[in-house]
Design a protein around this motif. Structure first.
Motif, PDB file in Angstrom:
ATOM      1  N   ILE A 113       0.845  -1.197   0.000  1.00  0.00           N
ATOM      2  CA  ILE A 113       0.000   0.000   0.000  1.00  0.00           C
ATOM      3  C   ILE A 113       0.883   1.251   0.000  1.00  0.00           C
ATOM      4  O   ILE A 113       1.827   1.352   0.761  1.00  0.00           O
ATOM      5  CB  ILE A 113      -0.981  -0.006   1.203  1.00  0.00           C
ATOM      6  CG1 ILE A 113      -1.997   1.125   1.102  1.00  0.00           C
ATOM      7  CG2 ILE A 113      -0.242   0.089   2.513  1.00  0.00           C
ATOM      8  CD1 ILE A 113      -3.136   0.842   0.224  1.00  0.00           C
ATOM      9  N   GLN A 114       0.585   2.178  -0.898  1.00  0.00           N
ATOM     10  CA  GLN A 114       1.317   3.440  -0.990  1.00  0.00           C
ATOM     11  C   GLN A 114       0.526   4.590  -0.363  1.00  0.00           C
ATOM     12  O   GLN A 114       1.089   5.502   0.219  1.00  0.00           O
ATOM     13  CB  GLN A 114       1.623   3.774  -2.459  1.00  0.00           C
ATOM     14  CG  GLN A 114       2.456   2.736  -3.176  1.00  0.00           C
ATOM     15  CD  GLN A 114       3.811   2.576  -2.538  1.00  0.00           C
ATOM     16  OE1 GLN A 114       4.518   3.547  -2.294  1.00  0.00           O
ATOM     17  NE2 GLN A 114       4.194   1.334  -2.251  1.00  0.00           N
ATOM     18  N   HIS A 115      -0.794   4.531  -0.532  1.00  0.00           N
ATOM     19  CA  HIS A 115      -1.674   5.593  -0.031  1.00  0.00           C
ATOM     20  C   HIS A 115      -3.097   5.058  -0.059  1.00  0.00           C
ATOM     21  O   HIS A 115      -3.438   4.227  -0.904  1.00  0.00           O
ATOM     22  CB  HIS A 115      -1.546   6.837  -0.920  1.00  0.00           C
ATOM     23  CG  HIS A 115      -2.383   8.001  -0.482  1.00  0.00           C
ATOM     24  ND1 HIS A 115      -2.072   8.779   0.603  1.00  0.00           N
ATOM     25  CD2 HIS A 115      -3.534   8.516  -0.986  1.00  0.00           C
ATOM     26  CE1 HIS A 115      -2.976   9.734   0.747  1.00  0.00           C
ATOM     27  NE2 HIS A 115      -3.883   9.593  -0.210  1.00  0.00           N
ATOM     28  N   THR A 116      -3.923   5.521   0.848  1.00  0.00           N
ATOM     29  CA  THR A 116      -5.329   5.133   0.852  1.00  0.00           C
ATOM     30  C   THR A 116      -6.174   6.299   1.366  1.00  0.00           C
ATOM     31  O   THR A 116      -5.687   7.132   2.128  1.00  0.00           O
ATOM     32  CB  THR A 116      -5.560   3.870   1.720  1.00  0.00           C
ATOM     33  OG1 THR A 116      -6.912   3.447   1.554  1.00  0.00           O
ATOM     34  CG2 THR A 116      -5.254   4.107   3.168  1.00  0.00           C
ATOM     35  N   PHE A 117      -7.421   6.344   0.921  1.00  0.00           N
ATOM     36  CA  PHE A 117      -8.372   7.326   1.433  1.00  0.00           C
ATOM     37  C   PHE A 117      -9.776   6.750   1.311  1.00  0.00           C
ATOM     38  O   PHE A 117     -10.013   5.828   0.531  1.00  0.00           O
ATOM     39  CB  PHE A 117      -8.254   8.688   0.721  1.00  0.00           C
ATOM     40  CG  PHE A 117      -8.481   8.647  -0.758  1.00  0.00           C
ATOM     41  CD1 PHE A 117      -9.736   8.910  -1.293  1.00  0.00           C
ATOM     42  CD2 PHE A 117      -7.439   8.370  -1.637  1.00  0.00           C
ATOM     43  CE1 PHE A 117      -9.944   8.888  -2.673  1.00  0.00           C
ATOM     44  CE2 PHE A 117      -7.633   8.355  -3.003  1.00  0.00           C
ATOM     45  CZ  PHE A 117      -8.890   8.604  -3.517  1.00  0.00           C
ATOM     46  N   THR A 118     -10.691   7.285   2.119  1.00  0.00           N
ATOM     47  CA  THR A 118     -12.054   6.763   2.176  1.00  0.00           C
ATOM     48  C   THR A 118     -13.049   7.903   1.985  1.00  0.00           C
ATOM     49  O   THR A 118     -12.863   8.999   2.527  1.00  0.00           O
ATOM     50  CB  THR A 118     -12.301   6.066   3.527  1.00  0.00           C
ATOM     51  OG1 THR A 118     -11.338   5.021   3.681  1.00  0.00           O
ATOM     52  CG2 THR A 118     -13.691   5.473   3.596  1.00  0.00           C
ATOM     53  N   ILE A 119     -14.110   7.611   1.237  1.00  0.00           N
ATOM     54  CA  ILE A 119     -15.189   8.563   0.994  1.00  0.00           C
ATOM     55  C   ILE A 119     -16.449   7.993   1.636  1.00  0.00           C
ATOM     56  O   ILE A 119     -16.852   6.872   1.330  1.00  0.00           O
ATOM     57  CB  ILE A 119     -15.411   8.768  -0.521  1.00  0.00           C
ATOM     58  CG1 ILE A 119     -14.115   9.235  -1.179  1.00  0.00           C
ATOM     59  CG2 ILE A 119     -16.561   9.729  -0.779  1.00  0.00           C
ATOM     60  CD1 ILE A 119     -14.081   9.040  -2.673  1.00  0.00           C
ATOM     61  N   ALA A 120     -17.051   8.733   2.541  1.00  0.00           N
ATOM     62  CA  ALA A 120     -18.268   8.297   3.219  1.00  0.00           C
ATOM     63  C   ALA A 120     -19.492   8.868   2.515  1.00  0.00           C
ATOM     64  O   ALA A 120     -19.498  10.034   2.119  1.00  0.00           O
ATOM     65  CB  ALA A 120     -18.246   8.750   4.676  1.00  0.00           C
ATOM     66  N   GLN A 121     -20.519   8.029   2.365  1.00  0.00           N
ATOM     67  CA  GLN A 121     -21.766   8.446   1.718  1.00  0.00           C
ATOM     68  C   GLN A 121     -22.932   8.142   2.652  1.00  0.00           C
ATOM     69  O   GLN A 121     -23.072   7.007   3.110  1.00  0.00           O
ATOM     70  CB  GLN A 121     -21.946   7.696   0.392  1.00  0.00           C
ATOM     71  CG  GLN A 121     -23.272   7.950  -0.299  1.00  0.00           C
ATOM     72  CD  GLN A 121     -23.403   9.364  -0.822  1.00  0.00           C
ATOM     73  OE1 GLN A 121     -22.597   9.812  -1.616  1.00  0.00           O
ATOM     74  NE2 GLN A 121     -24.410  10.070  -0.375  1.00  0.00           N
ATOM     75  N   GLU A 122     -23.749   9.127   2.925  1.00  0.00           N
ATOM     76  CA  GLU A 122     -24.902   8.959   3.806  1.00  0.00           C
ATOM     77  C   GLU A 122     -25.988   8.122   3.140  1.00  0.00           C
ATOM     78  O   GLU A 122     -26.075   8.056   1.911  1.00  0.00           O
ATOM     79  CB  GLU A 122     -25.487  10.326   4.163  1.00  0.00           C
ATOM     80  CG  GLU A 122     -24.570  11.211   4.963  1.00  0.00           C
ATOM     81  CD  GLU A 122     -25.185  12.582   5.207  1.00  0.00           C
ATOM     82  OE1 GLU A 122     -26.406  12.764   4.978  1.00  0.00           O
ATOM     83  OE2 GLU A 122     -24.435  13.472   5.615  1.00  0.00           O
ATOM     84  N   ALA A 123     -26.846   7.535   3.979  1.00  0.00           N
ATOM     85  CA  ALA A 123     -28.016   6.805   3.490  1.00  0.00           C
ATOM     86  C   ALA A 123     -29.024   7.802   2.932  1.00  0.00           C
ATOM     87  O   ALA A 123     -29.044   8.976   3.311  1.00  0.00           O
ATOM     88  CB  ALA A 123     -28.635   6.003   4.623  1.00  0.00           C
ATOM     89  N   SER A 124     -29.866   7.326   2.050  1.00  0.00           N
ATOM     90  CA  SER A 124     -30.912   8.160   1.462  1.00  0.00           C
ATOM     91  C   SER A 124     -32.214   7.959   2.241  1.00  0.00           C
ATOM     92  O   SER A 124     -32.624   6.833   2.494  1.00  0.00           O
ATOM     93  CB  SER A 124     -31.126   7.776   0.004  1.00  0.00           C
ATOM     94  OG  SER A 124     -32.245   8.448  -0.530  1.00  0.00           O
ATOM     95  N   VAL A 125     -32.839   9.048   2.603  1.00  0.00           N
ATOM     96  CA  VAL A 125     -34.145   8.987   3.254  1.00  0.00           C
ATOM     97  C   VAL A 125     -35.198   9.145   2.165  1.00  0.00           C
ATOM     98  O   VAL A 125     -35.114  10.038   1.329  1.00  0.00           O
ATOM     99  CB  VAL A 125     -34.273  10.101   4.314  1.00  0.00           C
ATOM    100  CG1 VAL A 125     -35.641  10.063   4.978  1.00  0.00           C
ATOM    101  CG2 VAL A 125     -33.163   9.965   5.340  1.00  0.00           C
ATOM    102  N   ASN A 126     -36.169   8.270   2.147  1.00  0.00           N
ATOM    103  CA  ASN A 126     -37.261   8.316   1.156  1.00  0.00           C
ATOM    104  C   ASN A 126     -36.758   8.211  -0.276  1.00  0.00           C
ATOM    105  O   ASN A 126     -37.361   8.762  -1.193  1.00  0.00           O
ATOM    106  CB  ASN A 126     -38.108   9.581   1.332  1.00  0.00           C
ATOM    107  CG  ASN A 126     -38.752   9.658   2.685  1.00  0.00           C
ATOM    108  OD1 ASN A 126     -39.147   8.642   3.250  1.00  0.00           O
ATOM    109  ND2 ASN A 126     -38.838  10.861   3.236  1.00  0.00           N
TER     110      ASN A 126
END
Length: 186
Positions: free
Chosen positions: A111-124
């Motif tokens: 591994i050289q580099h890592t990053f994470t993108i968080a996505q919220e749940a959808s309501v309705n």
């Protein structure tokens, strides 16, 4: 005849004035200051799947993974002239379930580099939009230049179970922007 001689003299004088008025010393040292800074863009990954994609024989799949092999950075020209890079990700979620996208940059399994993108749940089942830009400069740029595999891991986070009747979809699109600085080395 006299008129023709006058015309020739006037023409000659006009030519001499025109030629002598356009003379300017040329500074060839200016070529040493030549620099071009192009930006090259490329698509990274595209994903547009309905909720039932996360089912296998009725069982929920919480992790989907894909990878891209890249040899873009093996080129000496790129290595010498790349000064910055950006990975831009845009996600749209209409599923009542949050997720995260982890991006890993690898070289030979390391591994050289890592990053994470968080996505919220959808309501309705309304669209939830997220944008993330990962910038590579200095040490992270050097890690990117060593990279030969990008691994994308999408993880559904705990929440409402997904079944065959779950509506909504997850959309992901991304691009990479590479900033080059090319100068003349005279």
């Amino acid at each position: 005849m006299v008129i023709e001689k006058v015309k020739k003299i006037c023409f000659t004088i006009c030519c001499l004035i025109f030629i002598s008025s356009c003379v300017e010393d040329i500074d060839f040292d200016q070529a040493k200051d030549f620099e071009v800074t192009p930006v090259v863009e490329s698509s990274l990954i595209f994903f547009d799947e309905p909720a039932n994609t996360f089912l296998d024989n009725g069982n929920e799949i919480t992790v989907i993974q894909d990878f891209v092999i890249i040899d873009f950075f093996n080129d000496e020209f790129i290595d010498d002239n790349l000064v910055k890079a950006e990975f831009v990700f845009e996600t749209i979620n209409t599923i009542d379930r949050a997720f995260e996208l982890q991006v890993g940059l690898f070289e030979g399994g390391q591994i050289q580099h890592t990053f994470t993108i968080a996505q919220e749940a959808s309501v309705n089942n309304e669209e939830v939009f997220t944008s993330h830009t990962e910038t590579f400069e200095d040490n992270t740029l050097e890690a990117l230049k060593r990279t030969n595999i990008l691994v994308f891991t999408l993880r559904l986070l705990p929440g409402q179970p997904i079944d065959q009747n779950t509506i909504g979809r997850i959309q992901l699109k991304s691009l990479a922007a590479f900033y080059l600085k090319i100068g003349d080395s005279i």
